[in-house]
Design a protein around this motif. Structure first.
Motif, PDB file in Angstrom:
ATOM      1  N   SER A   4      -8.021   4.410  -3.539  1.00  0.00           N
ATOM      2  CA  SER A   4      -8.945   5.503  -3.255  1.00  0.00           C
ATOM      3  C   SER A   4      -8.252   6.815  -3.565  1.00  0.00           C
ATOM      4  O   SER A   4      -7.029   6.893  -3.605  1.00  0.00           O
ATOM      5  N   ALA A   5      -9.076   7.828  -3.798  1.00  0.00           N
ATOM      6  CA  ALA A   5      -8.566   9.166  -4.098  1.00  0.00           C
ATOM      7  C   ALA A   5      -9.435  10.191  -3.399  1.00  0.00           C
ATOM      8  O   ALA A   5     -10.657  10.017  -3.300  1.00  0.00           O
ATOM      9  N   ILE A   6      -8.799  11.243  -2.929  1.00  0.00           N
ATOM     10  CA  ILE A   6      -9.495  12.350  -2.274  1.00  0.00           C
ATOM     11  C   ILE A   6      -9.010  13.633  -2.918  1.00  0.00           C
ATOM     12  O   ILE A   6      -7.803  13.856  -3.051  1.00  0.00           O
ATOM     13  N   SER A   7      -9.957  14.470  -3.340  1.00  0.00           N
ATOM     14  CA  SER A   7      -9.627  15.785  -3.899  1.00  0.00           C
ATOM     15  C   SER A   7     -10.660  16.777  -3.407  1.00  0.00           C
ATOM     16  O   SER A   7     -11.689  16.380  -2.850  1.00  0.00           O
ATOM     17  N   PRO A   8     -10.439  18.067  -3.619  1.00  0.00           N
ATOM     18  CA  PRO A   8     -11.446  19.048  -3.226  1.00  0.00           C
ATOM     19  C   PRO A   8     -12.800  18.827  -3.918  1.00  0.00           C
ATOM     20  O   PRO A   8     -13.830  19.226  -3.398  1.00  0.00           O
ATOM     21  N   SER A   9     -12.792  18.154  -5.061  1.00  0.00           N
ATOM     22  CA  SER A   9     -14.048  17.930  -5.787  1.00  0.00           C
ATOM     23  C   SER A   9     -14.747  16.634  -5.395  1.00  0.00           C
ATOM     24  O   SER A   9     -15.832  16.346  -5.904  1.00  0.00           O
ATOM     25  N   GLY A  10     -14.148  15.829  -4.501  1.00  0.00           N
ATOM     26  CA  GLY A  10     -14.819  14.614  -4.055  1.00  0.00           C
ATOM     27  C   GLY A  10     -13.856  13.493  -3.726  1.00  0.00           C
ATOM     28  O   GLY A  10     -12.642  13.671  -3.710  1.00  0.00           O
ATOM     29  N   THR A  11     -14.447  12.319  -3.478  1.00  0.00           N
ATOM     30  CA  THR A  11     -13.659  11.128  -3.177  1.00  0.00           C
ATOM     31  C   THR A  11     -14.089  10.010  -4.104  1.00  0.00           C
ATOM     32  O   THR A  11     -15.186  10.023  -4.661  1.00  0.00           O
ATOM     33  N   TYR A  12     -13.209   9.033  -4.262  1.00  0.00           N
ATOM     34  CA  TYR A  12     -13.508   7.904  -5.126  1.00  0.00           C
ATOM     35  C   TYR A  12     -12.753   6.684  -4.617  1.00  0.00           C
ATOM     36  O   TYR A  12     -11.632   6.803  -4.115  1.00  0.00           O
ATOM     37  N   ALA A  13     -13.355   5.495  -4.770  1.00  0.00           N
ATOM     38  CA  ALA A  13     -12.690   4.236  -4.444  1.00  0.00           C
ATOM     39  C   ALA A  13     -13.052   3.221  -5.512  1.00  0.00           C
ATOM     40  O   ALA A  13     -14.166   3.226  -6.039  1.00  0.00           O
ATOM     41  N   GLY A  14     -12.090   2.370  -5.838  1.00  0.00           N
ATOM     42  CA  GLY A  14     -12.326   1.335  -6.833  1.00  0.00           C
ATOM     43  C   GLY A  14     -11.038   0.606  -7.152  1.00  0.00           C
ATOM     44  O   GLY A  14     -10.060   0.675  -6.396  1.00  0.00           O
ATOM     45  N   THR A  31       0.838  -1.204   0.000  1.00  0.00           N
ATOM     46  CA  THR A  31       0.000   0.000   0.000  1.00  0.00           C
ATOM     47  C   THR A  31       0.872   1.254   0.000  1.00  0.00           C
ATOM     48  O   THR A  31       1.722   1.425   0.867  1.00  0.00           O
ATOM     49  N   VAL A  32       0.612   2.104  -0.979  1.00  0.00           N
ATOM     50  CA  VAL A  32       1.371   3.343  -1.109  1.00  0.00           C
ATOM     51  C   VAL A  32       0.408   4.524  -1.104  1.00  0.00           C
ATOM     52  O   VAL A  32      -0.715   4.434  -1.611  1.00  0.00           O
ATOM     53  N   LYS A  33       0.849   5.611  -0.522  1.00  0.00           N
ATOM     54  CA  LYS A  33       0.083   6.861  -0.481  1.00  0.00           C
ATOM     55  C   LYS A  33       0.905   7.925  -1.185  1.00  0.00           C
ATOM     56  O   LYS A  33       2.112   8.030  -0.955  1.00  0.00           O
ATOM     57  N   MET A  34       0.225   8.699  -2.062  1.00  0.00           N
ATOM     58  CA  MET A  34       0.911   9.758  -2.807  1.00  0.00           C
ATOM     59  C   MET A  34       0.044  11.004  -2.869  1.00  0.00           C
ATOM     60  O   MET A  34      -1.172  10.914  -3.002  1.00  0.00           O
ATOM     61  N   HIS A  35       0.698  12.141  -2.819  1.00  0.00           N
ATOM     62  CA  HIS A  35       0.045  13.412  -3.090  1.00  0.00           C
ATOM     63  C   HIS A  35       0.377  13.758  -4.543  1.00  0.00           C
ATOM     64  O   HIS A  35       1.534  13.711  -4.954  1.00  0.00           O
ATOM     65  N   LEU A  36      -0.661  14.092  -5.307  1.00  0.00           N
ATOM     66  CA  LEU A  36      -0.493  14.375  -6.730  1.00  0.00           C
ATOM     67  C   LEU A  36      -0.964  15.778  -7.062  1.00  0.00           C
ATOM     68  O   LEU A  36      -1.933  16.273  -6.482  1.00  0.00           O
ATOM     69  N   ARG A  37      -0.298  16.390  -8.016  1.00  0.00           N
ATOM     70  CA  ARG A  37      -0.709  17.690  -8.565  1.00  0.00           C
ATOM     71  C   ARG A  37      -0.607  17.619 -10.072  1.00  0.00           C
ATOM     72  O   ARG A  37       0.373  17.121 -10.603  1.00  0.00           O
ATOM     73  N   ARG A  38      -1.637  18.130 -10.733  1.00  0.00           N
ATOM     74  CA  ARG A  38      -1.572  18.232 -12.189  1.00  0.00           C
ATOM     75  C   ARG A  38      -0.910  19.556 -12.531  1.00  0.00           C
ATOM     76  O   ARG A  38      -1.306  20.608 -12.048  1.00  0.00           O
ATOM     77  N   TYR A  39       0.124  19.502 -13.347  1.00  0.00           N
ATOM     78  CA  TYR A  39       0.838  20.709 -13.744  1.00  0.00           C
ATOM     79  C   TYR A  39      -0.132  21.679 -14.403  1.00  0.00           C
ATOM     80  O   TYR A  39      -0.935  21.261 -15.227  1.00  0.00           O
ATOM     81  N   THR A  94      -4.991  13.298  -3.248  1.00  0.00           N
ATOM     82  CA  THR A  94      -4.203  12.313  -2.527  1.00  0.00           C
ATOM     83  C   THR A  94      -4.758  10.949  -2.882  1.00  0.00           C
ATOM     84  O   THR A  94      -5.981  10.752  -2.859  1.00  0.00           O
ATOM     85  N   ILE A  95      -3.874  10.020  -3.247  1.00  0.00           N
ATOM     86  CA  ILE A  95      -4.333   8.674  -3.569  1.00  0.00           C
ATOM     87  C   ILE A  95      -3.660   7.670  -2.643  1.00  0.00           C
ATOM     88  O   ILE A  95      -2.565   7.898  -2.136  1.00  0.00           O
ATOM     89  N   GLN A  96      -4.373   6.577  -2.422  1.00  0.00           N
ATOM     90  CA  GLN A  96      -3.832   5.444  -1.680  1.00  0.00           C
ATOM     91  C   GLN A  96      -4.122   4.215  -2.522  1.00  0.00           C
ATOM     92  O   GLN A  96      -5.274   3.963  -2.882  1.00  0.00           O
ATOM     93  N   LEU A  97      -3.091   3.448  -2.866  1.00  0.00           N
ATOM     94  CA  LEU A  97      -3.215   2.311  -3.765  1.00  0.00           C
ATOM     95  C   LEU A  97      -2.695   1.051  -3.088  1.00  0.00           C
ATOM     96  O   LEU A  97      -1.614   1.069  -2.502  1.00  0.00           O
ATOM     97  N   ASN A  98      -3.474  -0.040  -3.183  1.00  0.00           N
ATOM     98  CA  ASN A  98      -3.019  -1.331  -2.694  1.00  0.00           C
ATOM     99  C   ASN A  98      -2.757  -2.214  -3.903  1.00  0.00           C
ATOM    100  O   ASN A  98      -3.693  -2.673  -4.569  1.00  0.00           O
ATOM    101  N   ALA A  99      -1.498  -2.438  -4.216  1.00  0.00           N
ATOM    102  CA  ALA A  99      -1.114  -3.189  -5.408  1.00  0.00           C
ATOM    103  C   ALA A  99      -1.484  -4.664  -5.304  1.00  0.00           C
ATOM    104  O   ALA A  99      -1.727  -5.313  -6.313  1.00  0.00           O
TER     105      ALA A  99
END
Length: 109
Positions: A87-97, A61-69, A76-81
């Motif tokens: 899952s992902a969290i942004s100001p516009s919402g959250t998502y898991a899948g 499981t890795v956690k990363m903060h991402l920014r689009r140039y 912020t995403i958290q991925l279990n390989a």
């Protein structure tokens, strides 16, 4: 330039491919890779997403903060390989899948 950040038992890695967008503006594009067969499990190719604060929470499981140039869109995403879940969290919402679903969600921010 390529930097590799391995999980604690070196089962997975996040490879960071850095490239210059314009003078002194760098993008650090992340790729989640299974080490045993070098299979890419997650990438944000085609869009200038830059990773920072890449942290392995355990061996899969890795956690990363991402920014689009240039940096106005972020998440912020958290991925279990191992389980192919994330899952992902942004100001516009959250998502898991699945990893590919999270990848698509992030690309469409």
């Amino acid at each position: 330039m390529l930097e590799e950040l391995f999980s604690p038992q070196k089962t997975f890695k996040v490879a960071i491919g850095s490239y210059e967008m314009k003078m002194s503006h760098w993008v650090d594009q992340p790729y989640l890779i299974r080490v045993s067969d070098d299979v890419e499990l997650f990438n944000l190719n085609g869009d200038p997403w830059s990773a920072s604060d890449v942290t392995w929470l355990d061996d899969s499981t890795v956690k990363m903060h991402l920014r689009r140039y240039p940096g106005h869109i972020f998440c912020t995403i958290q991925l279990n390989a191992l389980t192919d879940q994330g899952s992902a969290i942004s100001p516009s919402g959250t998502y898991a899948g699945s990893l590919s679903q999270v990848q698509n969600w992030v690309m469409n921010l």
